[in-house]
Design an enzyme around this catalytic site. Structure first.
Site, short mmCIF file in Angstrom:
data_model
loop_
_atom_site.label_atom_id
_atom_site.label_comp_id
_atom_site.label_asym_id
_atom_site.label_seq_id
_atom_site.Cartn_x
_atom_site.Cartn_y
_atom_site.Cartn_z
N GLU A 46 0.85 -1.19 0.00
CA GLU A 46 0.00 0.00 0.00
C GLU A 46 0.88 1.24 0.00
O GLU A 46 1.65 1.47 0.94
CB GLU A 46 -0.91 0.03 1.24
CG GLU A 46 -1.81 1.28 1.26
CD GLU A 46 -2.65 1.39 2.53
OE1 GLU A 46 -3.80 1.83 2.43
OE2 GLU A 46 -2.14 1.06 3.61
N TRP A 47 0.77 2.03 -1.05
CA TRP A 47 1.48 3.32 -1.07
C TRP A 47 0.57 4.35 -0.42
O TRP A 47 -0.46 4.73 -0.99
CB TRP A 47 1.83 3.75 -2.49
CG TRP A 47 2.50 5.10 -2.53
CD1 TRP A 47 3.28 5.66 -1.56
CD2 TRP A 47 2.45 6.06 -3.59
NE1 TRP A 47 3.72 6.90 -1.94
CE2 TRP A 47 3.22 7.18 -3.19
CE3 TRP A 47 1.82 6.07 -4.84
CZ2 TRP A 47 3.36 8.31 -3.98
CZ3 TRP A 47 1.98 7.20 -5.63
CH2 TRP A 47 2.75 8.29 -5.21
N ARG A 48 0.97 4.81 0.77
CA ARG A 48 0.21 5.83 1.48
C ARG A 48 0.60 7.20 0.91
O ARG A 48 1.53 7.84 1.37
CB ARG A 48 0.47 5.73 2.98
CG ARG A 48 -0.36 4.64 3.67
CD ARG A 48 -1.82 5.04 3.80
NE ARG A 48 -1.93 6.28 4.54
CZ ARG A 48 -2.00 6.33 5.87
NH1 ARG A 48 -2.03 5.22 6.59
NH2 ARG A 48 -2.09 7.49 6.49
N ARG A 82 -5.02 8.64 2.55
CA ARG A 82 -5.83 8.63 3.77
C ARG A 82 -6.01 10.07 4.23
O ARG A 82 -5.03 10.77 4.48
CB ARG A 82 -5.15 7.78 4.85
CG ARG A 82 -5.93 7.68 6.15
CD ARG A 82 -7.20 6.87 5.99
NE ARG A 82 -6.94 5.53 5.49
CZ ARG A 82 -7.46 5.04 4.38
NH1 ARG A 82 -8.28 5.78 3.62
NH2 ARG A 82 -7.19 3.81 3.99
N GLU A 86 -9.71 10.86 8.65
CA GLU A 86 -9.76 9.43 8.89
C GLU A 86 -8.38 8.88 9.28
O GLU A 86 -8.07 7.71 9.08
CB GLU A 86 -10.32 8.69 7.68
CG GLU A 86 -11.79 9.04 7.43
CD GLU A 86 -12.62 7.91 6.85
OE1 GLU A 86 -12.14 6.78 6.76
OE2 GLU A 86 -13.78 8.20 6.49
N HIS A 143 -12.66 4.60 8.43
CA HIS A 143 -11.79 4.45 9.59
C HIS A 143 -12.28 5.31 10.73
O HIS A 143 -12.52 6.50 10.55
CB HIS A 143 -10.35 4.86 9.23
CG HIS A 143 -9.79 4.09 8.08
ND1 HIS A 143 -10.18 4.34 6.79
CD2 HIS A 143 -8.91 3.06 8.03
CE1 HIS A 143 -9.54 3.49 5.98
NE2 HIS A 143 -8.77 2.71 6.71
N LYS A 170 -14.13 -2.08 3.25
CA LYS A 170 -13.16 -2.14 4.35
C LYS A 170 -13.58 -1.21 5.48
O LYS A 170 -13.97 -0.06 5.23
CB LYS A 170 -11.77 -1.73 3.86
CG LYS A 170 -10.73 -1.61 4.98
CD LYS A 170 -9.49 -0.86 4.53
CE LYS A 170 -8.56 -0.62 5.71
NZ LYS A 170 -7.46 0.31 5.38
N ARG A 213 -6.44 -8.78 13.50
CA ARG A 213 -5.54 -8.76 12.35
C ARG A 213 -5.04 -10.16 11.99
O ARG A 213 -4.46 -10.38 10.94
CB ARG A 213 -4.34 -7.84 12.62
CG ARG A 213 -4.73 -6.38 12.84
CD ARG A 213 -3.51 -5.51 13.09
NE ARG A 213 -3.87 -4.12 13.34
CZ ARG A 213 -4.06 -3.20 12.41
NH1 ARG A 213 -3.94 -3.53 11.14
NH2 ARG A 213 -4.36 -1.96 12.74
N SER A 232 1.77 2.10 9.91
CA SER A 232 0.95 3.24 9.47
C SER A 232 -0.32 3.37 10.29
O SER A 232 -1.08 4.31 10.09
CB SER A 232 0.59 3.10 7.98
OG SER A 232 -0.27 1.99 7.78
N GLN A 236 -0.52 -2.57 14.22
CA GLN A 236 0.01 -3.40 13.14
C GLN A 236 1.12 -4.31 13.66
O GLN A 236 1.99 -3.89 14.40
CB GLN A 236 0.53 -2.53 11.99
CG GLN A 236 -0.57 -1.99 11.11
CD GLN A 236 -0.04 -1.12 9.97
OE1 GLN A 236 1.16 -0.92 9.84
NE2 GLN A 236 -0.95 -0.60 9.17
#
Length: 253
Positions: A46-48, A82, A86, A143, A170, A213, A232, A236
């Protein structure tokens, strides 16, 4: 139940897929993170985009995406801005949000994009239509970093995403206690068994929610997020540990 295939990765069957965010502010930082990723077992990157310092220059943003594609080869890329509300790094006007995603989608170098449900119905539909026209899958997300919505509200949001045409709905929520984690897992199970006709992603954040998770295969969440270099979001788990736990659980099912 439909699956979503991005390059050689099938989301929605077998073990939950592992996605690792990269959050560098510039090319050097991002490529440093990519180098780390090549040493671990991940399924999606995932490229934030909200961390990238030149993100509002859409030409530079698209150039950076091409650099990441070249560096990652056949690894699927999820492009995500993002928003501040959120939990992201930057605020962005709705018009710029739409324009950024249209530019990213047009490159066809991202395999998936993340579009926030509450951006606005017209904006969401415009991005979704454009993404699908370019054969880019859409993760539609919500989120809540303050709380865990009710069981009914979680279901309402996930069903709304599916109705709008998201390829993968999601939701990520913040637990105030252990009961909140059970609420999220229960809603996930109901959505998966009774309403979903496509993969879904759910998680409860922070340490309290870390179990969510890992146990996606039991309750119906098709993808989980792990950390390789820098997390991120709170809670996590390191990718290597996450992979081990997913495999151990899978063997018992």
């Amino acid at each position: 139940m439909k699956t979503v295939t991005v390059r050689n990765t099938v989301i929605g069957e077998g073990l939950p897929k592992i996605c690792v965010p990269i959050v560098g502010k510039n090319k050097e930082e991002l490529l440093s993170e990519v180098a780390v990723l090549k040493q671990v077992d991940v399924d999606v990157v995932e490229w934030r985009m909200d961390w990238f310092e030149d993100i509002m220059n859409f030409t530079k943003a698209c150039e950076m995406l091409q650099i990441l594609r070249d560096a990652l080869g056949e690894m699927p890329i999820l492009a995500t801005f993002r928003t501040k509300q959120e939990g992201g790094e930057k605020a962005i006007a709705k018009a710029d949000y739409v324009a950024l995603y249209k530019a990213i989608v047009a490159t066809q170098q991202a395999d998936l994009i993340d579009v926030e449900l509450f951006t606005g119905e017209n904006e969401v539909k415009a991005i979704l239509e454009d993404a699908h026209a370019h054969h880019v899958a859409v993760v539609m997300s919500n989120h809540d970093f303050a709380k865990t919505p009710s069981y009914d509200e979680i279901l309402t949001r996930l069903k709304a995403m599916q109705s709008l045409g998201a390829d993968i709905p999601k939701i990520a929520v913040m637990p105030q206690n252990k009961a909140d984690v059970l609420t999220l897992l229960s809603a996930t199970n109901t959505m998966y068994e009774e309403f979903a006709d496509r993969p879904i992603i759910t998680m409860s954040m922070a340490g309290t929610g870390a179990i969510s998770r890992v146990c996606g295969e039991v309750f119906g969440s098709a993808l989980t997020f792990g950390a390789a270099k820098k997390a991120s979001a709170p809670g996590q788990v390191a990718v290597a540990d996450l992979k081990t736990m997913l495999e151990l659980l899978h063997k018992s099912l």
